[in-house]
Design a protein around this motif. Sequence first.
Motif, PDB file in Angstrom:
ATOM      1  N   HIS A 116     -17.370  -9.535  48.666  1.00 29.46           N
ATOM      2  CA  HIS A 116     -17.220  -8.532  49.728  1.00 29.46           C
ATOM      3  C   HIS A 116     -18.525  -7.739  49.888  1.00 29.46           C
ATOM      4  O   HIS A 116     -19.021  -7.563  51.000  1.00 29.46           O
ATOM      5  CB  HIS A 116     -16.059  -7.581  49.421  1.00 29.46           C
ATOM      6  CG  HIS A 116     -16.036  -6.371  50.321  1.00 29.46           C
ATOM      7  ND1 HIS A 116     -15.471  -6.388  51.568  1.00 29.46           N
ATOM      8  CD2 HIS A 116     -16.574  -5.141  50.154  1.00 29.46           C
ATOM      9  CE1 HIS A 116     -15.655  -5.199  52.142  1.00 29.46           C
ATOM     10  NE2 HIS A 116     -16.316  -4.416  51.304  1.00 29.46           N
ATOM     11  N   ASP A 117     -19.037  -7.244  48.776  1.00 29.53           N
ATOM     12  CA  ASP A 117     -20.186  -6.333  48.856  1.00 29.53           C
ATOM     13  C   ASP A 117     -21.474  -7.043  49.288  1.00 29.53           C
ATOM     14  O   ASP A 117     -22.213  -6.524  50.123  1.00 29.53           O
ATOM     15  CB  ASP A 117     -20.405  -5.628  47.507  1.00 29.53           C
ATOM     16  CG  ASP A 117     -19.450  -4.436  47.339  1.00 29.53           C
ATOM     17  OD1 ASP A 117     -19.006  -3.872  48.356  1.00 29.53           O
ATOM     18  OD2 ASP A 117     -19.170  -4.075  46.178  1.00 29.53           O
ATOM     19  N   HIS A 121     -21.580  -6.995  53.197  1.00 33.11           N
ATOM     20  CA  HIS A 121     -22.380  -5.825  53.603  1.00 33.11           C
ATOM     21  C   HIS A 121     -23.879  -6.066  53.705  1.00 33.11           C
ATOM     22  O   HIS A 121     -24.540  -5.468  54.545  1.00 33.11           O
ATOM     23  CB  HIS A 121     -22.189  -4.682  52.589  1.00 33.11           C
ATOM     24  CG  HIS A 121     -20.877  -3.967  52.696  1.00 33.11           C
ATOM     25  ND1 HIS A 121     -20.585  -3.120  53.731  1.00 33.11           N
ATOM     26  CD2 HIS A 121     -19.787  -3.962  51.885  1.00 33.11           C
ATOM     27  CE1 HIS A 121     -19.367  -2.603  53.556  1.00 33.11           C
ATOM     28  NE2 HIS A 121     -18.853  -3.107  52.439  1.00 33.11           N
ATOM     29  N   GLU A 162     -17.095  -1.185  57.746  1.00 31.49           N
ATOM     30  CA  GLU A 162     -16.068  -2.076  57.195  1.00 31.49           C
ATOM     31  C   GLU A 162     -15.369  -2.941  58.250  1.00 31.49           C
ATOM     32  O   GLU A 162     -15.106  -4.113  58.026  1.00 31.49           O
ATOM     33  CB  GLU A 162     -15.012  -1.275  56.422  1.00 31.49           C
ATOM     34  CG  GLU A 162     -15.532  -0.607  55.149  1.00 31.49           C
ATOM     35  CD  GLU A 162     -15.911  -1.581  54.031  1.00 31.49           C
ATOM     36  OE1 GLU A 162     -15.609  -2.784  54.122  1.00 31.49           O
ATOM     37  OE2 GLU A 162     -16.550  -1.129  53.061  1.00 31.49           O
ATOM     38  N   SER A 177     -17.826  -5.584  57.278  1.00 28.30           N
ATOM     39  CA  SER A 177     -17.728  -6.365  56.054  1.00 28.30           C
ATOM     40  C   SER A 177     -16.291  -6.674  55.631  1.00 28.30           C
ATOM     41  O   SER A 177     -16.010  -7.738  55.085  1.00 28.30           O
ATOM     42  CB  SER A 177     -18.421  -5.586  54.944  1.00 28.30           C
ATOM     43  OG  SER A 177     -18.166  -6.163  53.706  1.00 28.30           O
TER      44      SER A 177
HETATM   45 FE    FE Z   1     -16.944  -2.505  51.735  1.00 25.38          FE
END
Ligand code: FE
Length: 265
Positions: A116-117, A121, A162, A177
Amino acid sequence: MADDWTIPQHWAGYTAAEHALWDRLFAQQVALLRTRAAPEFFAGLDVLELSRPGIPDFARLSERLMKATGWQVVAVPGLIPDAVFFDHLANRRFVAGNFIRRVDQIDYLEEPDVFHDVFGHVPLLALPDFADYMQAYGRGGLRAVSLRAIDRLSRLYWYTVEFGLVRSRDGLRIYGSGIASSRGETIFALDDPAPNRIGFDLERVMRTPYRIDDFQQCYFVIDSFADLRRRTEGPDFAPIYARLGAMPDIDPAVIMPEDQLYRAR
Ligand code: FE
Ligand code: HBI
């Protein structure tokens, strides 16, 4: 753990199965996002060489990101306190979970992991407008702590960083993200008729609560990353927080008369 909650990534400690899980998630999401993500997202993947196999080594990734926009990626064990999180962003450090989800959590997990990160992102942090927006968000966050306005400000993060959508020549595209790192929401956010897709308006966003346990009921659409920056770095947020304090929240499923609506693609 240090005062700033960072930990070593321990890149050499990832197992072959963990690297393989990253590769599997990467291939799955790139295939789905090819016709759905913003072109800037793919440009970031290329500049940062994120398509190399395996979980990225944050030290090498940071070297590339530093050249592009002056940002670094540092490891944390999971969610960290708001003020610490904002301080990292204000100093152009993006905090990323160093662990990867288990195979039985492949489509849903509560704490942000490295997929995820980093996949979700970090690509946009290679884009100068977005890199500056994230730093400004961190500075705004530190200020919101003393103004007791984190609830308002975190809605801005949620509905942009997000779960944001952006207009492109080919219709709506994903840049958030939380969408880009989720198989189900990648399809839902653009293709499903159920959620509302509303033109971005700063105060409208700050009045809209969000859910963390299911797909979103509404998404906000920016015109461009330069436009997002203009709309958020101009105004002083303190009087906005004060004014919004007297106004009711807007249910995320509701459409307001002033809303500019976009159709599913
Ligand atoms: Fe996040
Ligand atoms: N910690 N690791 C991590 N990642 C986040 O996205 C994060 C956090 N702590 C706080 C936080 N986000 C939110 O409070 C802000 O976005 C408001």
